[in-house]
Scaffold this motif. Structure first.
Motif, mmCIF file in Angstrom:
data_model
loop_
_atom_site.group_PDB
_atom_site.id
_atom_site.type_symbol
_atom_site.label_atom_id
_atom_site.label_comp_id
_atom_site.label_asym_id
_atom_site.label_seq_id
_atom_site.Cartn_x
_atom_site.Cartn_y
_atom_site.Cartn_z
ATOM 1 N N MET A 1 0.689 -1.182 -0.115
ATOM 2 C CA MET A 1 0.083 -0.017 0.015
ATOM 3 C C MET A 1 0.982 1.341 -0.002
ATOM 4 S SD MET A 1 -3.052 1.395 2.496
ATOM 5 C CE MET A 1 -2.156 0.879 4.025
ATOM 6 N N THR A 2 0.712 2.205 -0.864
ATOM 7 C CA THR A 2 1.285 3.426 -0.794
ATOM 8 C C THR A 2 0.594 4.324 0.129
ATOM 9 O OG1 THR A 2 1.849 3.020 -3.167
ATOM 10 C CG2 THR A 2 1.995 5.316 -2.364
ATOM 11 N N THR A 3 1.360 5.126 0.864
ATOM 12 C CA THR A 3 0.842 6.268 1.607
ATOM 13 C C THR A 3 1.126 7.710 1.259
ATOM 14 O OG1 THR A 3 1.332 4.939 3.811
ATOM 15 C CG2 THR A 3 0.879 7.272 4.043
ATOM 16 N N VAL A 4 0.037 8.276 1.112
ATOM 17 C CA VAL A 4 0.139 9.662 0.540
ATOM 18 C C VAL A 4 -0.199 10.649 1.541
ATOM 19 C CG1 VAL A 4 -0.743 11.544 -1.053
ATOM 20 C CG2 VAL A 4 -0.627 9.052 -1.909
ATOM 21 N N PRO A 5 1.017 11.656 2.006
ATOM 22 C CA PRO A 5 0.876 12.354 3.140
ATOM 23 C C PRO A 5 -0.302 13.497 2.751
ATOM 24 C CG PRO A 5 2.813 12.744 1.894
ATOM 25 C CD PRO A 5 2.176 11.683 1.273
ATOM 26 N N ASP A 6 -0.811 13.837 3.989
ATOM 27 C CA ASP A 6 -1.774 14.823 3.710
ATOM 28 C C ASP A 6 -1.261 16.109 4.318
ATOM 29 O OD1 ASP A 6 -4.356 16.330 3.481
ATOM 30 O OD2 ASP A 6 -5.085 15.646 5.425
ATOM 31 N N LEU A 7 -0.717 16.812 3.363
ATOM 32 C CA LEU A 7 -0.013 18.028 3.608
ATOM 33 C C LEU A 7 -0.455 19.445 3.532
ATOM 34 C CD1 LEU A 7 3.264 17.081 1.876
ATOM 35 C CD2 LEU A 7 2.788 16.592 4.495
ATOM 36 N N GLY A 8 -1.892 19.265 3.006
ATOM 37 C CA GLY A 8 -2.632 20.386 2.827
ATOM 38 C C GLY A 8 -2.292 20.838 1.449
ATOM 39 N N PRO A 9 -2.899 21.738 0.791
ATOM 40 C CA PRO A 9 -2.690 22.419 -0.502
ATOM 41 C C PRO A 9 -1.309 23.368 -0.453
ATOM 42 C CG PRO A 9 -4.546 23.481 0.234
ATOM 43 C CD PRO A 9 -3.990 22.309 1.381
ATOM 44 N N PRO A 10 -0.141 22.962 -0.894
ATOM 45 C CA PRO A 10 0.776 24.172 -0.928
ATOM 46 C C PRO A 10 0.709 24.942 -2.056
ATOM 47 C CG PRO A 10 1.791 21.921 -1.345
ATOM 48 C CD PRO A 10 0.550 21.860 -1.256
ATOM 49 N N ALA A 11 1.305 26.256 -2.025
ATOM 50 C CA ALA A 11 0.810 27.158 -2.921
ATOM 51 C C ALA A 11 1.456 26.562 -4.331
ATOM 52 C CB ALA A 11 1.793 28.292 -2.635
ATOM 53 N N LEU B 1 -1.270 8.513 -11.304
ATOM 54 C CA LEU B 1 -2.427 8.456 -10.227
ATOM 55 C C LEU B 1 -2.304 8.760 -8.907
ATOM 56 C CD1 LEU B 1 -5.535 8.014 -10.640
ATOM 57 C CD2 LEU B 1 -4.989 5.523 -10.321
ATOM 58 N N LEU B 2 -0.943 8.658 -8.623
ATOM 59 C CA LEU B 2 -0.581 8.345 -7.198
ATOM 60 C C LEU B 2 -0.744 10.016 -6.722
ATOM 61 C CD1 LEU B 2 2.107 6.075 -6.733
ATOM 62 C CD2 LEU B 2 -0.242 5.856 -6.092
ATOM 63 N N SER B 3 -0.246 10.921 -7.701
ATOM 64 C CA SER B 3 -0.352 12.296 -7.385
ATOM 65 C C SER B 3 -1.581 13.007 -7.671
ATOM 66 C CB SER B 3 1.042 13.144 -7.988
ATOM 67 O OG SER B 3 0.664 13.104 -9.661
ATOM 68 N N GLU B 4 -2.370 12.537 -8.609
ATOM 69 C CA GLU B 4 -3.503 13.379 -8.923
ATOM 70 C C GLU B 4 -4.782 13.008 -8.096
ATOM 71 O OE1 GLU B 4 -3.646 15.798 -11.299
ATOM 72 O OE2 GLU B 4 -1.768 15.412 -12.144
ATOM 73 N N LEU B 5 -4.698 11.601 -7.710
ATOM 74 C CA LEU B 5 -5.787 11.158 -7.259
ATOM 75 C C LEU B 5 -6.331 11.962 -5.773
ATOM 76 C CD1 LEU B 5 -8.312 9.440 -7.348
ATOM 77 C CD2 LEU B 5 -6.964 7.238 -6.202
ATOM 78 N N PRO B 6 -5.339 11.965 -5.067
ATOM 79 C CA PRO B 6 -5.522 12.651 -3.776
ATOM 80 C C PRO B 6 -6.056 14.022 -3.832
ATOM 81 C CG PRO B 6 -3.315 11.656 -3.686
ATOM 82 C CD PRO B 6 -3.862 11.335 -4.917
ATOM 83 N N LEU B 7 -5.695 14.598 -4.984
ATOM 84 C CA LEU B 7 -6.151 16.060 -5.135
ATOM 85 C C LEU B 7 -7.376 16.132 -5.703
ATOM 86 C CD1 LEU B 7 -3.163 17.492 -7.305
ATOM 87 C CD2 LEU B 7 -3.522 18.166 -5.155
ATOM 88 N N LEU B 8 -7.805 15.093 -6.402
ATOM 89 C CA LEU B 8 -9.377 14.845 -6.874
ATOM 90 C C LEU B 8 -10.059 14.645 -5.701
ATOM 91 C CD1 LEU B 8 -11.755 14.568 -8.958
ATOM 92 C CD2 LEU B 8 -10.981 12.180 -9.068
ATOM 93 N N ILE B 9 -9.540 13.554 -4.859
ATOM 94 C CA ILE B 9 -10.641 13.110 -3.748
ATOM 95 C C ILE B 9 -10.921 14.482 -2.650
ATOM 96 C CG2 ILE B 9 -10.661 11.625 -1.706
ATOM 97 C CD1 ILE B 9 -9.618 9.482 -3.467
ATOM 98 N N GLY B 10 -9.771 15.079 -2.628
ATOM 99 C CA GLY B 10 -9.947 16.295 -1.770
ATOM 100 C C GLY B 10 -10.710 17.229 -2.189
ATOM 101 N N ALA B 11 -11.131 17.295 -3.476
ATOM 102 C CA ALA B 11 -11.913 18.494 -4.070
ATOM 103 C C ALA B 11 -13.348 18.041 -4.125
ATOM 104 C CB ALA B 11 -11.373 18.805 -5.696
ATOM 105 N N LEU B 12 -13.810 16.749 -4.008
ATOM 106 C CA LEU B 12 -14.984 16.539 -4.181
ATOM 107 C C LEU B 12 -16.180 16.985 -3.037
ATOM 108 C CD1 LEU B 12 -14.388 12.506 -4.814
ATOM 109 C CD2 LEU B 12 -14.944 14.246 -6.415
#
Length: 135
Positions: free
Chosen positions: A1-11, A41-52
């Motif tokens: 499993m890959t862990t993607v940190p939740d760092l909030g949206p950097p500028a 997908l590893l970089s794009e999916l967290p952004l998408l899910i966060g915007a839903l």
């Protein structure tokens, strides 16, 4: 499993290019459009899910087309929540992503390929998110 940190949206992080169709009681084949910045997908999916929308609840399953995305693991951790990644080779679903929320439903989004320019992407996104026409 890959862990993607939740760092909030950097500028420097790109904005999510997402358009959702208005809520309706009429059934839809496509619930909106997403225009990712890359095929990673590893970089794009967290952004998408966060915007839903919050009303969609937590997304715990995602199905994507194998030909559209670079390789990815079978699951990843997004904002401390496990998301199962399913890959499909079905031709008719090449340009869609399916999002599943337990007890909430399923949403299918048109995926506009990242390499398409804005002039061509804009009409696709507008059409996918347009209200359902009633007779």
């Amino acid at each position: 499993m890959t862990t993607v940190p939740d760092l909030g949206p950097p500028a420097s992080q790109p904005l999510v290019r997402l358009r959702l169709a208005p809520h309706s009681t009429l059934p839809r084949r496509i619930d909106g459009a997403w225009w990712p910045h890359s095929r990673d997908l590893l970089s794009e999916l967290p952004l998408l899910i966060g915007a839903l929308p919050r009303a969609w609840g937590q997304i715990d399953g995602v199905t994507v087309n194998t030909a559209m995305w670079s390789t990815s693991p079978g699951r990843m951790l997004v904002a401390n929540h496990v998301v199962r990644l399913n890959r499909s080779s079905v031709t008719h679903s090449r340009h869609t992503i399916r999002l599943l929320g337990p007890g909430r439903g399923r949403w299918d989004l048109l995926v506009v390929p990242p390499e398409i320019d804005a002039v061509d992407a804009e009409p696709l996104m507008a059409a996918a998110s347009a209200p359902v026409a009633t007779a």
